[in-house]
Design an enzyme around this catalytic site. Structure first.
Site, mmCIF file in Angstrom:
data_model
loop_
_atom_site.group_PDB
_atom_site.id
_atom_site.type_symbol
_atom_site.label_atom_id
_atom_site.label_comp_id
_atom_site.label_asym_id
_atom_site.label_seq_id
_atom_site.Cartn_x
_atom_site.Cartn_y
_atom_site.Cartn_z
ATOM 1 N N TYR A 140 51.751 77.994 56.541
ATOM 2 C CA TYR A 140 52.080 76.330 55.665
ATOM 3 C C TYR A 140 50.239 76.632 54.606
ATOM 4 O O TYR A 140 50.630 75.546 54.086
ATOM 5 C CB TYR A 140 50.735 75.257 56.746
ATOM 6 C CG TYR A 140 52.138 74.919 57.495
ATOM 7 C CD1 TYR A 140 52.918 75.457 57.500
ATOM 8 C CD2 TYR A 140 51.750 73.773 58.546
ATOM 9 C CE1 TYR A 140 54.140 74.582 59.088
ATOM 10 C CE2 TYR A 140 52.694 73.873 59.806
ATOM 11 C CZ TYR A 140 53.773 74.579 59.468
ATOM 12 O OH TYR A 140 54.277 73.992 60.579
ATOM 13 N N LYS A 195 51.012 86.748 67.558
ATOM 14 C CA LYS A 195 52.979 87.106 67.634
ATOM 15 C C LYS A 195 52.243 88.214 66.610
ATOM 16 O O LYS A 195 52.991 88.703 66.132
ATOM 17 C CB LYS A 195 53.989 86.708 66.335
ATOM 18 C CG LYS A 195 55.306 87.035 66.865
ATOM 19 C CD LYS A 195 55.338 86.572 68.120
ATOM 20 C CE LYS A 195 56.724 86.920 68.969
ATOM 21 N NZ LYS A 195 57.497 87.287 69.904
ATOM 22 N N ASP A 227 55.380 82.969 72.414
ATOM 23 C CA ASP A 227 56.736 81.981 72.868
ATOM 24 C C ASP A 227 56.748 82.509 74.027
ATOM 25 O O ASP A 227 56.877 81.374 75.193
ATOM 26 C CB ASP A 227 58.260 83.009 73.320
ATOM 27 C CG ASP A 227 58.053 85.044 73.242
ATOM 28 O OD1 ASP A 227 56.421 85.110 72.229
ATOM 29 O OD2 ASP A 227 58.779 85.435 72.433
ATOM 30 N N ASP A 251 51.183 73.675 65.253
ATOM 31 C CA ASP A 251 52.030 73.086 65.116
ATOM 32 C C ASP A 251 52.966 72.427 66.372
ATOM 33 O O ASP A 251 53.149 71.451 66.382
ATOM 34 C CB ASP A 251 52.175 72.672 63.581
ATOM 35 C CG ASP A 251 52.734 72.006 63.163
ATOM 36 O OD1 ASP A 251 52.903 70.534 64.023
ATOM 37 O OD2 ASP A 251 53.981 71.650 62.155
ATOM 38 N N ASP A 255 53.239 69.600 69.609
ATOM 39 C CA ASP A 255 53.991 68.498 69.996
ATOM 40 C C ASP A 255 55.144 69.099 71.273
ATOM 41 O O ASP A 255 54.826 67.719 72.345
ATOM 42 C CB ASP A 255 55.474 68.621 69.537
ATOM 43 C CG ASP A 255 54.733 67.722 68.136
ATOM 44 O OD1 ASP A 255 54.012 67.783 67.269
ATOM 45 O OD2 ASP A 255 56.675 67.145 67.185
HETATM 46 P P1 ATP Z 1 56.326 65.133 61.482
HETATM 47 O O1 ATP Z 1 56.654 66.745 61.337
HETATM 48 O O2 ATP Z 1 56.285 64.082 60.519
HETATM 49 O O3 ATP Z 1 54.868 65.107 62.426
HETATM 50 P P2 ATP Z 1 57.801 64.447 63.583
HETATM 51 O O4 ATP Z 1 59.329 64.992 63.097
HETATM 52 O O5 ATP Z 1 56.984 65.304 64.783
HETATM 53 O O6 ATP Z 1 56.985 64.835 62.553
HETATM 54 P P3 ATP Z 1 57.348 61.930 65.138
HETATM 55 O O7 ATP Z 1 56.657 61.178 63.657
HETATM 56 O O8 ATP Z 1 55.897 63.113 64.975
HETATM 57 O O9 ATP Z 1 58.209 63.604 64.473
HETATM 58 O O10 ATP Z 1 58.297 61.636 65.999
HETATM 59 C C1 ATP Z 1 59.279 62.542 66.811
HETATM 60 C C2 ATP Z 1 59.985 61.029 68.043
HETATM 61 O O11 ATP Z 1 58.751 60.632 69.324
HETATM 62 C C3 ATP Z 1 59.256 59.672 66.664
HETATM 63 O O12 ATP Z 1 60.985 59.666 67.091
HETATM 64 C C4 ATP Z 1 59.424 58.757 68.047
HETATM 65 O O13 ATP Z 1 60.456 58.574 68.772
HETATM 66 C C5 ATP Z 1 58.459 59.156 68.965
HETATM 67 N N1 ATP Z 1 57.176 58.984 68.646
HETATM 68 C C6 ATP Z 1 56.167 59.537 67.562
HETATM 69 N N2 ATP Z 1 55.229 58.979 67.677
HETATM 70 C C7 ATP Z 1 54.687 57.297 68.829
HETATM 71 C C8 ATP Z 1 54.023 56.753 68.811
HETATM 72 N N3 ATP Z 1 53.063 56.536 68.497
HETATM 73 N N4 ATP Z 1 54.640 56.047 69.534
HETATM 74 C C9 ATP Z 1 56.078 56.083 70.261
HETATM 75 N N5 ATP Z 1 56.115 57.121 69.877
HETATM 76 C C10 ATP Z 1 56.280 58.138 69.362
#
Ligand code: ATP
Length: 366
Positions: A140, A195, A227, A251, A255
């Site tokens: 990044y 990796k 992975d 990052d 998730d």
């Molecule tokens: P970024 O790349 O900017 O971090 P992202 O594409 O990973 O964003 P997010 O906005 O983090 O996407 O959210 C992914 C999904 O997770 C959202 O569409 C939502 O449904 C759920 N989500 C994220 N944060 C919350 C929250 N605080 N409360 C409830 N649901 C959430």
């Protein structure tokens, strides 16, 4: 200890303003009247870009740099982009990381009592580790400086420096030392996630990590390819204590990790440099649920608790550390008592959760 701590607050986009307002209310309730925190709001993000053509105004940057800490909701909206196709709303977070050198992105991953996990057979306490994401270099670092040649070839460069790897590795070992070890065996352990088998830059990351590890003989170490790590976080999350990785890998893994402990709404983070601290949940602006009053505020509330802890340690101010501990305790109680938002399969709104957390903090203060 300072008489007043200036907190720069940027609400951002989507659910950002909803979760940020919740965290500010909770911090105020925890510290009560006479709180030494002073909050000032500044604009930045995709909405601001649409209105003014600026995603991160210079006065906002100056205020953030000079503040004692920065608190953010979330930024970015799909489709609000620069001519190169990247999202304008991410400028705030990314510029802060690079220009304030916020090299350590600390992301605790913990399954709380009362929160459902999609993994079978895990209960509260079985998942409790930190993803330490290197936040100032890696892939990044190429943001804004990659090349697109004649509409045919695009290039972004992955950057790893010895000093950058050394300091993030040291941070990982220090976090492990302060921790209670991995849930499964109590071993204090740092896992280097890379990796190294494919790219020279990751092999370098691993070799510098191994050099640093020699200074911490009391901490167990191991390597995992990214992975395989994606699988391990699902099949044996209780094995991990501190995982250190390059920026983009951190990052992506965070998730996945968040999903195992209830979702993005349960993912706090603290982004720390030598001088500045920046606090926001690990999630984005979730435009799909923005404005509905159902955003999960716990991740941002726990990030604000980390802000108090960081400020308290930095300035030797026990009041702030005690307030952070109370916020964590009350948050745990609320979750255990079923105060769950819709993403956690509950029915509580953002404002119901915020009110309940604040009421318990206020009641417990005197
Ligand atoms: P970024 O790349 O900017 O971090 P992202 O594409 O990973 O964003 P997010 O906005 O983090 O996407 O959210 C992914 C999904 O997770 C959202 O569409 C939502 O449904 C759920 N989500 C994220 N944060 C919350 C929250 N605080 N409360 C409830 N649901 C959430």
């Amino acid at each position: 200890m300072k008489p007043v701590y200036e907190i720069a607050v940027v609400h951002g986009d989507g659910i950002g303003p909803e979760v940020c307002a919740a965290a500010v209310q909770v911090v105020k309730a925890a510290l009560g009247p006479g709180s030494p925190l002073h909050f000032s709001e500044y604009p930045a993000g995709a909405e601001h870009f649409l209105k003014t053509g600026q995603s991160f105004p210079e006065p906002t940057f100056q205020a953030c740099r000079e503040a004692d800490a920065i608190l953010h909701g979330a930024g970015g909206l799909p489709g609000v982009i620069h001519p190169d196709g990247t999202e304008a709303g991410l400028d705030f977070t990314l510029r802060l990381r690079f220009e304030l050198d916020l090299y350590a992105n600390i992301r605790p991953v913990r399954l709380f009592e009362g929160v459902p996990s999609p993994l079978s057979g895990v209960k509260a306490g079985d998942i409790d580790y930190i993803i330490l994401r290197e936040n100032s270099e890696g892939l990044y670092a190429a943001r804004g400086s990659g090349a697109l040649l004649r509409g045919e070839v695009a290039v972004d460069t992955l950057v790893q420096t010895r000093s950058g790897i050394e300091r993030i590795a040291r941070k990982a070992f220090e976090l492990a030392r302060q921790s209670g070890g991995a849930p499964r065996d109590g071993v204090r352990r740092v896992t280097c996630c890379d990796k190294a088998n494919v790219l020279r830059s990751y092999a370098f990351f691993r070799s510098v990590f191994d050099e640093v590890a020699k200074d911490y003989p009391d901490i167990a170490t191991e390597h995992a390819l990214v992975d395989a790590m994606a699988m391990y976080l699902v099949v044996k999350p209780g094995h991990f204590n501190v995982i250190v990785s390059e920026n983009m890998f951190g990052d992506i893994l965070s998730d996945l990790a968040a999903a195992t402990v209830g979702g993005m709404g349960m993912a706090p983070s603290a982004e720390i440099g030598a001088a500045n601290g920046f606090f926001q949940a690990a999630h984005g602006s979730a435009p799909d649920i923005a404005g509905k009053g159902i955003a999960n505020p716990y991740g941002t509330i726990l990030s604000a608790a980390s802000m108090l802890d960081w400020l308290g340690h930095k300035h030797g101010d026990e009041r702030l550390n005690q307030a952070a501990a109370r916020i964590r305790r009350v948050t745990e109680d609320c979750l255990a008592n079923g105060l769950l938002s819709t993403d956690l399969k509950g029915r509580a709104s953002t404002s119901e959760i915020t009110r309940s957390v604040c009421d318990r903090l206020t009641a417990g203060r005197d």
